[in-house]
Design a protein around this motif. Structure first.
Motif, PDB file in Angstrom:
ATOM      1  N   GLY A   1       1.622  16.250 -10.813  1.00 10.87           N
ATOM      2  CA  GLY A   1       1.547  17.653 -11.223  1.00 10.87           C
ATOM      3  C   GLY A   1       0.643  17.827 -12.423  1.00 10.87           C
ATOM      4  O   GLY A   1      -0.445  17.264 -12.493  1.00 10.87           O
ATOM      5  N   ASP A   2       1.112  18.607 -13.389  1.00 15.32           N
ATOM      6  CA  ASP A   2       0.366  18.805 -14.629  1.00 15.32           C
ATOM      7  C   ASP A   2       0.917  17.952 -15.768  1.00 15.32           C
ATOM      8  O   ASP A   2       0.466  18.078 -16.914  1.00 15.32           O
ATOM      9  N   ALA A   3       1.883  17.097 -15.461  1.00 18.66           N
ATOM     10  CA  ALA A   3       2.475  16.243 -16.493  1.00 18.66           C
ATOM     11  C   ALA A   3       1.487  15.148 -16.903  1.00 18.66           C
ATOM     12  O   ALA A   3       0.581  14.793 -16.142  1.00 18.66           O
TER      13      ALA A   3
ATOM     14  N   HIS B   1       0.832  -1.192   0.000  1.00 19.92           N
ATOM     15  CA  HIS B   1       0.000   0.000   0.000  1.00 19.92           C
ATOM     16  C   HIS B   1       0.872   1.249   0.000  1.00 19.92           C
ATOM     17  O   HIS B   1       1.885   1.303   0.715  1.00 19.92           O
ATOM     18  N   VAL B   2       0.472   2.237  -0.768  1.00 13.44           N
ATOM     19  CA  VAL B   2       1.114   3.545  -0.701  1.00 13.44           C
ATOM     20  C   VAL B   2       0.555   4.259   0.530  1.00 13.44           C
ATOM     21  O   VAL B   2      -0.644   4.519   0.609  1.00 13.44           O
ATOM     22  N   THR B   3       1.414   4.549   1.476  1.00 12.77           N
ATOM     23  CA  THR B   3       0.969   5.199   2.710  1.00 12.77           C
ATOM     24  C   THR B   3       1.221   6.701   2.694  1.00 12.77           C
ATOM     25  O   THR B   3       0.662   7.425   3.516  1.00 12.77           O
ATOM     26  N   ARG B   4       2.062   7.154   1.772  1.00  9.53           N
ATOM     27  CA  ARG B   4       2.289   8.593   1.602  1.00  9.53           C
ATOM     28  C   ARG B   4       2.601   8.883   0.146  1.00  9.53           C
ATOM     29  O   ARG B   4       3.468   8.234  -0.447  1.00  9.53           O
ATOM     30  N   LEU B   5       1.852   9.801  -0.446  1.00  7.51           N
ATOM     31  CA  LEU B   5       2.114  10.172  -1.827  1.00  7.51           C
ATOM     32  C   LEU B   5       3.335  11.084  -1.909  1.00  7.51           C
ATOM     33  O   LEU B   5       3.632  11.823  -0.962  1.00  7.51           O
ATOM     34  N   PRO B   6       4.038  11.068  -3.031  1.00  9.09           N
ATOM     35  CA  PRO B   6       5.194  11.951  -3.169  1.00  9.09           C
ATOM     36  C   PRO B   6       4.771  13.408  -3.309  1.00  9.09           C
ATOM     37  O   PRO B   6       3.639  13.710  -3.715  1.00  9.09           O
ATOM     38  N   GLU B   7       5.665  14.287  -2.974  1.00  9.92           N
ATOM     39  CA  GLU B   7       5.406  15.715  -3.126  1.00  9.92           C
ATOM     40  C   GLU B   7       5.153  16.042  -4.597  1.00  9.92           C
ATOM     41  O   GLU B   7       5.846  15.531  -5.483  1.00  9.92           O
ATOM     42  N   GLY B   8       4.162  16.845  -4.848  1.00  8.24           N
ATOM     43  CA  GLY B   8       3.835  17.212  -6.223  1.00  8.24           C
ATOM     44  C   GLY B   8       2.791  16.333  -6.868  1.00  8.24           C
ATOM     45  O   GLY B   8       2.360  16.601  -7.988  1.00  8.24           O
TER      46      GLY B   8
END
Length: 238
Positions: free
Chosen positions: A178-180, A153-160
């Motif tokens: 982001g917007d990518a 499980h992803v417990t923290r998303l990366p910044e952005g």
């Protein structure tokens, strides 16, 4: 046009994995493209480097059979480095399940193994407000069914990263970087109910004592079937 696009599917599956060809077929069908437009690259054996950015219009990352992004093995480490380069370039990418975890971990998020919260079968997903107006997720209803098969499980998303969706058992289920043109899902938009049943039966020895419970919760997931095609259309319109 969608028919002009070429896709590279990065696969993290052993040669003996019965789902190797099936996974490719599932992505082809959900992208709604010809089979010749999707090429599988074996992360465990083949080189993955900047040449892929020259050869293809988009990268796909699918499931992983017997592997975890937490495995301390050279092919997984190389993939995580490559995922970092994907985001540095803003290269068009759609990643599901293992791919979602790899993208999150490579960019500074956190992943943990928690079999007690495993999602195997069909589960309800809720959109977040960040999905509103998104070219890929914006047409989904606020709550929908999706096919699942994961214990990490992803417990923290990366910044952005924009948090697009979550579930009761695993709150981080989808992101856009982001917007990518980079999207990722914990669930499997490439799978239908029948596809997931086929996969569960192929891996039935792993689920031995709870196989019937998994099969009982399988449901249709029509709302997710257009996600990959909308990703392809978003690329074609760029």
């Amino acid at each position: 046009m969608r028919a002009d696009l070429s896709f590279c599917l990065l696969q993290i599956r052993n040669a003996s994995d019965a789902m190797r060809e099936h996974e490719v077929d599932c992505f082809v069908r959900r992208l709604d493209v010809d089979p010749g437009q999707v090429t599988a690259v074996d992360v465990l054996r083949d080189a993955i480097d900047e040449r892929l950015f020259e050869q293809y219009d988009a990268i796909l990352i699918g499931g992983a059979g017997e592997y975890s992004v937490l495995d301390d093995v050279p092919p997984i480490k190389r993939l995580l480095d490559f995922v970092g380069e994907i985001t540095n370039r803003g290269f068009p990418t759609f990643a599901s399940c293992f791919g979602f975890q790899a993208l999150s971990l490579a960019l500074g998020g956190a992943v943990e193994h928690d079999a007690g919260r495993a999602e195997v079968g069909t589960y309800e997903i809720d959109l977040t407000p960040h999905a509103e107006g998104d070219p890929v997720f914006g047409d989904l209803p606020g709550r929908f069914y999706a096919q699942q098969g994961h214990k990490d499980h992803v417990t923290r998303l990366p910044e952005g990263a924009r948090h697009l969706a979550g579930s009761a058992r695993s709150p981080h289920q989808a992101l856009r970087f982001g917007d990518a043109p980079i999207w990722a899902t914990q669930f499997h938009p490439e799978l239908t109910q029948d596809d997931n049943r086929h996969r569960v039966m192929a891996y039935r020895e792993r689920y031995a004592d709870r196989l019937e419970d998994v099969l009982d919760i399988l449901r249709e997931s029509h709302d997710t079937h257009g996600l990959l095609a909308r990703f392809a259309d978003a690329l074609a319109e760029r």
